[in-house]
Design an enzyme around this catalytic site. Structure first.
Site, short mmCIF file in Angstrom:
data_model
loop_
_atom_site.label_atom_id
_atom_site.label_comp_id
_atom_site.label_asym_id
_atom_site.label_seq_id
_atom_site.Cartn_x
_atom_site.Cartn_y
_atom_site.Cartn_z
N ARG A 1 0.84 -1.20 0.00
CA ARG A 1 0.00 0.00 0.00
C ARG A 1 0.87 1.25 0.00
NH1 ARG A 1 -3.47 -1.46 5.24
NH2 ARG A 1 -1.49 -2.47 5.71
N LYS B 1 2.73 1.66 7.28
CA LYS B 1 3.22 0.86 8.41
C LYS B 1 4.20 1.67 9.26
CE LYS B 1 2.01 -2.92 8.80
NZ LYS B 1 0.74 -3.43 9.35
N TYR C 1 0.15 3.86 10.81
CA TYR C 1 -0.15 2.83 11.81
C TYR C 1 1.13 2.56 12.58
CZ TYR C 1 -4.49 1.41 9.37
OH TYR C 1 -5.73 1.37 8.81
N HIS D 1 0.99 0.72 16.09
CA HIS D 1 0.79 -0.45 16.97
C HIS D 1 1.96 -0.58 17.94
CE1 HIS D 1 -2.83 -1.79 14.97
NE2 HIS D 1 -2.24 -1.55 13.82
N GLU E 1 -4.28 3.97 14.33
CA GLU E 1 -5.15 3.02 15.03
C GLU E 1 -5.77 3.57 16.31
OE1 GLU E 1 -1.88 2.64 14.63
OE2 GLU E 1 -0.93 2.17 16.54
N ASP F 1 -23.19 -13.01 18.04
CA ASP F 1 -22.56 -11.94 18.82
C ASP F 1 -23.14 -11.99 20.22
OD1 ASP F 1 -21.54 -9.24 19.74
OD2 ASP F 1 -20.98 -9.08 17.64
N SER G 1 -24.15 -15.53 20.95
CA SER G 1 -22.90 -16.27 20.99
C SER G 1 -22.69 -16.90 22.36
CB SER G 1 -21.74 -15.32 20.68
OG SER G 1 -20.52 -16.00 20.79
N ALA H 1 -9.47 -12.49 13.43
CA ALA H 1 -9.02 -11.90 14.70
C ALA H 1 -7.60 -12.33 15.09
CB ALA H 1 -10.01 -12.25 15.81
N ASP I 1 -4.85 -11.11 14.50
CA ASP I 1 -3.96 -10.02 14.95
C ASP I 1 -4.16 -9.70 16.43
OD1 ASP I 1 -6.46 -8.95 14.44
OD2 ASP I 1 -5.69 -7.05 13.71
N1 LIG Z 1 -6.38 -10.24 9.88
C1 LIG Z 1 -6.49 -9.02 9.38
O1 LIG Z 1 -5.87 -8.67 8.37
C2 LIG Z 1 -7.41 -8.06 10.03
C3 LIG Z 1 -7.81 -6.88 9.36
C4 LIG Z 1 -8.72 -6.04 9.99
C5 LIG Z 1 -9.22 -6.35 11.27
N2 LIG Z 1 -8.78 -7.49 11.89
C6 LIG Z 1 -9.27 -7.91 13.23
O2 LIG Z 1 -10.59 -8.41 13.14
C7 LIG Z 1 -11.18 -8.37 14.43
C8 LIG Z 1 -12.59 -7.81 14.36
O3 LIG Z 1 -12.50 -6.43 14.02
P1 LIG Z 1 -13.81 -5.51 13.89
O4 LIG Z 1 -13.34 -4.22 13.29
O5 LIG Z 1 -14.91 -6.25 13.23
O6 LIG Z 1 -14.19 -5.28 15.42
P2 LIG Z 1 -15.61 -4.76 15.98
O7 LIG Z 1 -15.34 -4.19 17.30
O8 LIG Z 1 -16.32 -3.95 14.96
O9 LIG Z 1 -16.45 -6.12 16.15
C9 LIG Z 1 -16.13 -7.10 17.09
C10 LIG Z 1 -17.41 -7.78 17.52
O10 LIG Z 1 -17.05 -8.90 18.33
C11 LIG Z 1 -18.12 -9.04 19.26
N3 LIG Z 1 -17.78 -9.98 20.31
C12 LIG Z 1 -17.03 -9.79 21.43
N4 LIG Z 1 -16.99 -10.92 22.17
C13 LIG Z 1 -17.72 -11.85 21.48
C14 LIG Z 1 -18.07 -13.20 21.72
N5 LIG Z 1 -17.68 -13.83 22.83
N6 LIG Z 1 -18.82 -13.84 20.79
C15 LIG Z 1 -19.23 -13.22 19.69
N7 LIG Z 1 -18.96 -11.94 19.41
C16 LIG Z 1 -18.21 -11.26 20.30
C17 LIG Z 1 -18.37 -7.62 19.71
O11 LIG Z 1 -19.63 -7.50 20.37
C18 LIG Z 1 -18.33 -6.88 18.38
O12 LIG Z 1 -19.60 -6.77 17.77
C19 LIG Z 1 -10.20 -7.54 15.28
O13 LIG Z 1 -9.39 -8.40 16.04
C20 LIG Z 1 -9.38 -6.81 14.25
O14 LIG Z 1 -8.11 -6.43 14.75
C21 LIG Z 1 -7.89 -8.33 11.30
#
Ligand SMILES: NC(=O)c1ccc[n+]([C@@H]2O[C@H](COP(=O)([O-])OP(=O)(O)OC[C@H]3O[C@@H](n4cnc5c(N)ncnc54)[C@H](O)[C@@H]3O)[C@@H](O)[C@H]2O)c1
Length: 370
Positions: A15, A75, A94, A96, A118, A198, A220, A268, A270
């Site tokens: 990027r 980054k 970013y 972190h 972030e 959720d 959930s 998730a 990360d």
């Molecule tokens: N791998 C990647 O490249 C990448 C890229 C972007 C984001 N992410 C990660 O993805 C994850 C989600 O990000 P997001 O922006 O959607 O977050 P978000 O806060 O919008 O959504 C997270 C959801 O998880 C729910 N939650 C919490 N505990 C729970 C449980 N026990 N059961 C079910 N749901 C539960 C919350 O209520 C919330 O609605 C984060 O860890 C983020 O860092 C990873």
């Protein structure tokens, strides 16, 4: 203000922090923009595109860092870039910090102003510069999951949309936040049967209101997850507990209850992943198999689609960059509280609590500086 855009040199990062369109907007406000040669190439922007937009091209990162009052990156600076950072230079990227003590200490010592994408935070608690990457990752999760469900790559051999006379594939999404909803949208668009979980009922109400009826919402719980994993082909981990490790909602023993060839995409990852057997993978080698279950755990999913990710990111960062360039970081952060939240380190002082806590460093409240 003089703005510098170096080429990203972190492994696998394609990027760029500013598009030619963004450079044009900054130029219109009277700022000077310097872009390192080939910085936009992997995102589809040539040096000529930037020149036509009014930016100047410089041939080395050293020249960019030397001339710029504000550096725009994607980054965090990596080791080769450490010596290039100047005292008093604003770096908007970013960071972190909590994941690297070396980076934190380096940026404290060099006296720069570190404004982290972030932690820019709106009053409602949302993180406007993280949302676009979650949108990309959520949509991509289904694309990747559909691919790894194919038999030659050890998946179950299920076509998510099914065909007339054959039921569609079943997708289980854990977490109905940004990632989860985007994934649900893609999966339902393909015709898959989607179940989304959720613990936040408001989130589930929202999903119920905006997505089609074949997207089923459920609370959930371990009980529900144990039941659902048995007959779902693709499982997406999309939970987030802000500031904490993701909870292990799928434990190792549950893998045995899944159909062979089930695919887990743990977005998730990360935050440690919500699947006990999750360990970070790369785009070169994205999957591994445990108990016949395919795990896809790439920690920087948006990096694989730089054309889309660059535009999504810069659409969100540009309004802030314009404010920072127009008012200077001090006034901009004083006037705009969401930008002030982005400040992590200011001229040697750690002004973000999460960062000082992570490494036991002295914390200086930001109000004492602004
Ligand atoms: N791998 C990647 O490249 C990448 C890229 C972007 C984001 N992410 C990660 O993805 C994850 C989600 O990000 P997001 O922006 O959607 O977050 P978000 O806060 O919008 O959504 C997270 C959801 O998880 C729910 N939650 C919490 N505990 C729970 C449980 N026990 N059961 C079910 N749901 C539960 C919350 O209520 C919330 O609605 C984060 O860890 C983020 O860092 C990873």
């Amino acid at each position: 203000m003089i703005i510098g855009v170096p080429k990203e040199i972190k492994n696998n990062e394609s990027r760029v922090a500013l598009t030619p369109g963004g450079a044009n907007e900054l130029r219109k406000k009277g700022h000077q923009v310097f872009v390192e040669t080939y910085a936009g190439m992997a995102s589809g922007f040539t040096d000529e595109d930037y020149t036509l937009a009014g930016a100047s091209i410089l041939s080395t990162a050293k020249e960019i860092w030397a001339i710029a009052e504000m550096i725009m990156k994607v980054k965090e600076p990596i080791e080769q870039e450490y010596p290039l950072v100047k005292k008093g230079q604003l770096i908007f990227t970013y960071f972190h910090f909590a994941s690297s003590e070396t980076l934190t200490k380096t940026m404290i010592e060099n006296g720069s102003i570190c404004l982290a994408y972030e932690t820019v935070e709106r009053q409602d608690g949302s993180l406007p510069l993280l949302i676009p990457m979650s949108e990309v990752a959520g949509r991509m999760a289904i694309q990747q999951g559909a691919r790894y469900l194919e038999k030659p790559v050890k998946g179950r051999g299920v076509l998510l949309g099914g065909v007339p006379g054959v039921p569609p594939g079943r997708v289980l999404i854990i977490g109905a936040g940004i990632v989860g909803i985007q994934a649900a949208k893609m999966a339902s668009g393909l015709g898959a049967h989607v179940t989304i979980l959720d613990i936040d009922l408001q989130r589930l109400r929202h999903v119920n209101d905006v997505l089609p009826p074949h997207v089923v919402t459920m609370y959930s719980s371990e009980y529900n997850i144990r039941r659902l994993i048995k007959d779902h082909d693709l499982i997406i981990g999309a939970v987030l507990i802000p500031g904490a490790k993701a909870p292990n909602l799928i434990t190792r023993d549950m893998l045995k209850e899944m159909q062979p060839g089930t695919v887990i995409v743990d977005v998730a990852v990360d935050q440690g992943g919500c699947v006990e057997t999750c360990k970070p993978t790369t785009h070169e080698n994205p999957t591994y198999i445990i108990d016949d279950v395919v795990h896809y755990c790439v920690a920087n999913m948006p990096g694989a689609v730089p054309y889309t990710s660059t535009l999504a990111l810069t659409n969100s960062t540009l309004p802030y960059a314009l404010k920072l360039a127009g008012k200077g970081w001090h006034t901009a952060c004083k006037e705009i509280s969401e930008l002030a939240k982005g400040l992590n380190i200011v001229e040697g002082k750690v002004v973000y609590k999460g960062v000082s806590d992570a490494f036991g460093l002295k914390y200086t409240p930001i109000d004492t500086i602004l």
